[in-house]
Each structure stands twice: as C-alpha cells, then as structure tokens.
Motif scaffolding. Structure first.
Motif, PDB file in Angstrom:
ATOM      1  N   TYR A  36      -6.439 -94.683  61.185  1.00 57.96           N
ATOM      2  CA  TYR A  36      -5.670 -95.671  61.929  1.00 57.96           C
ATOM      3  C   TYR A  36      -4.935 -94.949  63.044  1.00 57.96           C
ATOM      4  O   TYR A  36      -4.779 -93.728  63.004  1.00 57.96           O
ATOM      5  N   ARG A  37      -4.485 -95.713  64.012  1.00 50.00           N
ATOM      6  CA  ARG A  37      -3.700 -95.103  65.089  1.00 50.00           C
ATOM      7  C   ARG A  37      -2.575 -96.031  65.511  1.00 50.00           C
ATOM      8  O   ARG A  37      -2.649 -97.254  65.353  1.00 50.00           O
ATOM      9  N   GLN A  38      -1.551 -95.417  66.040  1.00 48.42           N
ATOM     10  CA  GLN A  38      -0.417 -96.177  66.537  1.00 48.42           C
ATOM     11  C   GLN A  38       0.044 -95.577  67.848  1.00 48.42           C
ATOM     12  O   GLN A  38       0.469 -94.418  67.895  1.00 48.42           O
ATOM     13  N   ALA A  39      -0.077 -96.370  68.884  1.00 45.21           N
ATOM     14  CA  ALA A  39       0.387 -95.964  70.205  1.00 45.21           C
ATOM     15  C   ALA A  39       1.839 -96.399  70.371  1.00 45.21           C
ATOM     16  O   ALA A  39       2.295 -97.329  69.695  1.00 45.21           O
ATOM     17  N   PRO A  40       2.570 -95.758  71.263  1.00 50.12           N
ATOM     18  CA  PRO A  40       3.974 -96.135  71.477  1.00 50.12           C
ATOM     19  C   PRO A  40       4.129 -97.614  71.793  1.00 50.12           C
ATOM     20  O   PRO A  40       3.437 -98.152  72.652  1.00 50.12           O
ATOM     21  N   GLY A  41       5.009 -98.264  71.048  1.00 50.54           N
ATOM     22  CA  GLY A  41       5.282 -99.669  71.296  1.00 50.54           C
ATOM     23  C   GLY A  41       4.244-100.631  70.767  1.00 50.54           C
ATOM     24  O   GLY A  41       4.339-101.838  71.007  1.00 50.54           O
ATOM     25  N   LYS A  42       3.259-100.108  70.051  1.00 49.24           N
ATOM     26  CA  LYS A  42       2.197-100.959  69.530  1.00 49.24           C
ATOM     27  C   LYS A  42       2.127-100.856  68.015  1.00 49.24           C
ATOM     28  O   LYS A  42       2.638 -99.914  67.411  1.00 49.24           O
ATOM     29  N   GLN A  43       1.444-101.837  67.432  1.00 49.78           N
ATOM     30  CA  GLN A  43       1.271-101.820  65.987  1.00 49.78           C
ATOM     31  C   GLN A  43       0.168-100.845  65.589  1.00 49.78           C
ATOM     32  O   GLN A  43      -0.735-100.541  66.380  1.00 49.78           O
ATOM     33  N   PRO A  86      -7.801 -92.282  78.119  1.00 48.54           N
ATOM     34  CA  PRO A  86      -6.327 -92.250  78.029  1.00 48.54           C
ATOM     35  C   PRO A  86      -5.768 -93.284  77.044  1.00 48.54           C
ATOM     36  O   PRO A  86      -4.764 -93.008  76.382  1.00 48.54           O
ATOM     37  N   GLU A  87      -6.428 -94.418  76.951  1.00 47.93           N
ATOM     38  CA  GLU A  87      -5.944 -95.453  76.033  1.00 47.93           C
ATOM     39  C   GLU A  87      -6.150 -95.094  74.556  1.00 47.93           C
ATOM     40  O   GLU A  87      -5.700 -95.826  73.672  1.00 47.93           O
ATOM     41  N   ASN A  88      -6.831 -93.990  74.292  1.00 48.42           N
ATOM     42  CA  ASN A  88      -6.956 -93.517  72.921  1.00 48.42           C
ATOM     43  C   ASN A  88      -5.748 -92.668  72.485  1.00 48.42           C
ATOM     44  O   ASN A  88      -5.679 -92.231  71.334  1.00 48.42           O
ATOM     45  N   THR A  89      -4.831 -92.450  73.421  1.00 51.65           N
ATOM     46  CA  THR A  89      -3.625 -91.690  73.108  1.00 51.65           C
ATOM     47  C   THR A  89      -2.799 -92.423  72.057  1.00 51.65           C
ATOM     48  O   THR A  89      -2.479 -93.602  72.218  1.00 51.65           O
ATOM     49  N   ALA A  90      -2.511 -91.728  70.958  1.00 46.24           N
ATOM     50  CA  ALA A  90      -1.783 -92.342  69.847  1.00 46.24           C
ATOM     51  C   ALA A  90      -1.556 -91.280  68.784  1.00 46.24           C
ATOM     52  O   ALA A  90      -2.105 -90.173  68.858  1.00 46.24           O
ATOM     53  N   VAL A  91      -0.772 -91.652  67.802  1.00 47.53           N
ATOM     54  CA  VAL A  91      -0.692 -90.861  66.581  1.00 47.53           C
ATOM     55  C   VAL A  91      -1.743 -91.418  65.630  1.00 47.53           C
ATOM     56  O   VAL A  91      -1.786 -92.629  65.391  1.00 47.53           O
ATOM     57  N   TYR A  92      -2.584 -90.549  65.117  1.00 47.00           N
ATOM     58  CA  TYR A  92      -3.669 -90.953  64.231  1.00 47.00           C
ATOM     59  C   TYR A  92      -3.293 -90.604  62.785  1.00 47.00           C
ATOM     60  O   TYR A  92      -2.867 -89.488  62.486  1.00 47.00           O
ATOM     61  N   PHE A  93      -3.490 -91.590  61.914  1.00 51.65           N
ATOM     62  CA  PHE A  93      -3.147 -91.465  60.499  1.00 51.65           C
ATOM     63  C   PHE A  93      -4.396 -91.677  59.648  1.00 51.65           C
ATOM     64  O   PHE A  93      -5.256 -92.479  59.990  1.00 51.65           O
ATOM     65  N   CYS A  94      -4.445 -91.001  58.518  1.00 53.23           N
ATOM     66  CA  CYS A  94      -5.492 -91.313  57.558  1.00 53.23           C
ATOM     67  C   CYS A  94      -4.882 -92.048  56.366  1.00 53.23           C
ATOM     68  O   CYS A  94      -3.693 -91.913  56.064  1.00 53.23           O
ATOM     69  N   LYS A  95      -5.720 -92.852  55.743  1.00 49.73           N
ATOM     70  CA  LYS A  95      -5.294 -93.676  54.611  1.00 49.73           C
ATOM     71  C   LYS A  95      -6.365 -93.643  53.549  1.00 49.73           C
ATOM     72  O   LYS A  95      -7.551 -93.759  53.864  1.00 49.73           O
ATOM     73  N   ALA A  96      -5.946 -93.504  52.307  1.00 51.38           N
ATOM     74  CA  ALA A  96      -6.852 -93.564  51.168  1.00 51.38           C
ATOM     75  C   ALA A  96      -6.570 -94.851  50.410  1.00 51.38           C
ATOM     76  O   ALA A  96      -5.419 -95.129  50.075  1.00 51.38           O
ATOM     77  N   SER A  97      -7.601 -95.637  50.143  1.00 52.65           N
ATOM     78  CA  SER A  97      -7.433 -96.934  49.486  1.00 52.65           C
ATOM     79  C   SER A  97      -8.368 -97.042  48.298  1.00 52.65           C
ATOM     80  O   SER A  97      -9.572 -96.774  48.411  1.00 52.65           O
ATOM     81  N   SER A  98      -7.814 -97.470  47.164  1.00 54.65           N
ATOM     82  CA  SER A  98      -8.641 -97.666  45.981  1.00 54.65           C
ATOM     83  C   SER A  98      -8.984 -99.134  45.813  1.00 54.65           C
ATOM     84  O   SER A  98      -8.361-100.011  46.411  1.00 54.65           O
ATOM     85  N   ASN A  99      -9.971 -99.415  44.992  1.00 50.97           N
ATOM     86  CA  ASN A  99     -10.367-100.799  44.732  1.00 50.97           C
ATOM     87  C   ASN A  99      -9.280-101.579  43.999  1.00 50.97           C
ATOM     88  O   ASN A  99      -9.263-102.811  44.055  1.00 50.97           O
ATOM     89  N   GLY A 108       0.804 -88.384  60.399  1.00 49.39           N
ATOM     90  CA  GLY A 108      -0.086 -88.502  61.533  1.00 49.39           C
ATOM     91  C   GLY A 108      -0.294 -87.207  62.290  1.00 49.39           C
ATOM     92  O   GLY A 108       0.419 -86.224  62.119  1.00 49.39           O
ATOM     93  N   THR A 109      -1.299 -87.265  63.147  1.00 47.77           N
ATOM     94  CA  THR A 109      -1.562 -86.172  64.071  1.00 47.77           C
ATOM     95  C   THR A 109      -1.679 -86.762  65.473  1.00 47.77           C
ATOM     96  O   THR A 109      -2.335 -87.784  65.670  1.00 47.77           O
ATOM     97  N   GLN A 110      -1.011 -86.143  66.419  1.00 45.07           N
ATOM     98  CA  GLN A 110      -0.933 -86.679  67.775  1.00 45.07           C
ATOM     99  C   GLN A 110      -2.209 -86.362  68.565  1.00 45.07           C
ATOM    100  O   GLN A 110      -2.658 -85.212  68.596  1.00 45.07           O
ATOM    101  N   VAL A 111      -2.732 -87.381  69.206  1.00 50.33           N
ATOM    102  CA  VAL A 111      -3.850 -87.232  70.139  1.00 50.33           C
ATOM    103  C   VAL A 111      -3.372 -87.715  71.503  1.00 50.33           C
ATOM    104  O   VAL A 111      -2.907 -88.850  71.633  1.00 50.33           O
ATOM    105  N   THR A 112      -3.479 -86.854  72.490  1.00 45.95           N
ATOM    106  CA  THR A 112      -3.068 -87.200  73.854  1.00 45.95           C
ATOM    107  C   THR A 112      -4.245 -86.967  74.791  1.00 45.95           C
ATOM    108  O   THR A 112      -4.793 -85.864  74.834  1.00 45.95           O
ATOM    109  N   VAL A 113      -4.622 -88.016  75.503  1.00 43.30           N
ATOM    110  CA  VAL A 113      -5.742 -87.942  76.440  1.00 43.30           C
ATOM    111  C   VAL A 113      -5.204 -88.184  77.840  1.00 43.30           C
ATOM    112  O   VAL A 113      -4.639 -89.245  78.118  1.00 43.30           O
ATOM    113  N   SER A 114      -5.392 -87.225  78.694  1.00 47.13           N
ATOM    114  CA  SER A 114      -4.895 -87.348  80.069  1.00 47.13           C
ATOM    115  C   SER A 114      -6.029 -87.710  81.019  1.00 47.13           C
ATOM    116  O   SER A 114      -7.180 -87.331  80.811  1.00 47.13           O
ATOM    117  N   SER A 115      -5.660 -88.415  82.054  1.00 46.74           N
ATOM    118  CA  SER A 115      -6.675 -88.862  83.028  1.00 46.74           C
ATOM    119  C   SER A 115      -6.897 -87.832  84.113  1.00 46.74           C
ATOM    120  O   SER A 115      -6.178 -86.861  84.230  1.00 46.74           O
TER     121      SER A 115
END
Length: 115
Positions: A36-43, A86-99, A108-115
């Motif tokens: 999952y990812r979360q950009a500033p100001g976004k869900q 650039p729009e892929n810039t966000a903090v990326y999180f992993c999630k483990a889900s069971s049945n 999270g881990t930060q990903v920053t893409v510059s133009s």
C-alpha cells in the motif's frame, strides 16, 4: 510479529526500485501480502496484492509497471517498480492478512520520484 520494509529511495522519473518486506513471527505462506502507499494529504491505497496461492491484483495505475512477488522460503514479499512517475511518490507499506481477518502492518519506506 514484524514486517520490515526496505528498498525505498529517491529516483528520477522512468527509473526503477525494488521494495522488499521481510516478515517474522507469522506463518508467512498462510498470509496474503499487500503493498500500500500513502502520499502526503491522501488516504492510504492498495498498490498490489499477492495471495497465499500466488494470485495477484494491482491498482489500475500501476498495471504493467509494477510486479509483486513472494518468496515463501525467505518470508519476503517484493514489489518491483519500473517506469516510475512523480505521482508514485509516497510512503509504501506492506501488510500481511490472514483468512481469519488478522492483519499486520509494517513500517513504511519512502519512495520519492523526481521529474
């Protein structure tokens, strides 16, 4: 339970990154894993999901550019990200889900893409 994400960084548009998420404390092969990812100001939003049987799902915006894989022998899930924008810039999180509805988030881990 610990989910340790790594591999983020800063790249120019068109570049690539590979994220990893190493899990401990769970029976990894029994869990669906998601990025999952979360950009500033976004869900927070789903980027990619891989089930315990290896089937995958992607957000439309990343189809054809991102690939999620898992290595059960290493308790690790990966996200290969190509042709980054650039729009892929966000903090990326992993999630483990069971049945059974139990889930865990990693830091999270930060990903920053510059133009």
């Amino acid at each position: 339970v610990q989910l340790q994400a790594s591999g983020g960084g800063s790249v120019q548009a068109g570049g690539s990154l590979r994220l990893s998420c190493a899990a401990s404390g769970i029976t990894f092969s029994n869990y669906a894993m998601g990025w999952y990812r979360q950009a500033p100001g976004k869900q927070r939003e789903l980027v990619a999901l891989i089930s315990s049987d290896g089937s995958t799902n992607y957000a439309d915006s990343v189809k054809g550019r991102f690939t999620i894989t898992r290595a059960n022998s290493k308790n690790t899930v990966y996200l290969q990200m190509n042709s980054l924008k650039p729009e892929n810039t966000a903090v990326y999180f992993c999630k483990a889900s069971s049945n059974s509805g139990i889930y865990y988030w990693g830091k999270g881990t930060q990903v920053t893409v510059s133009s």
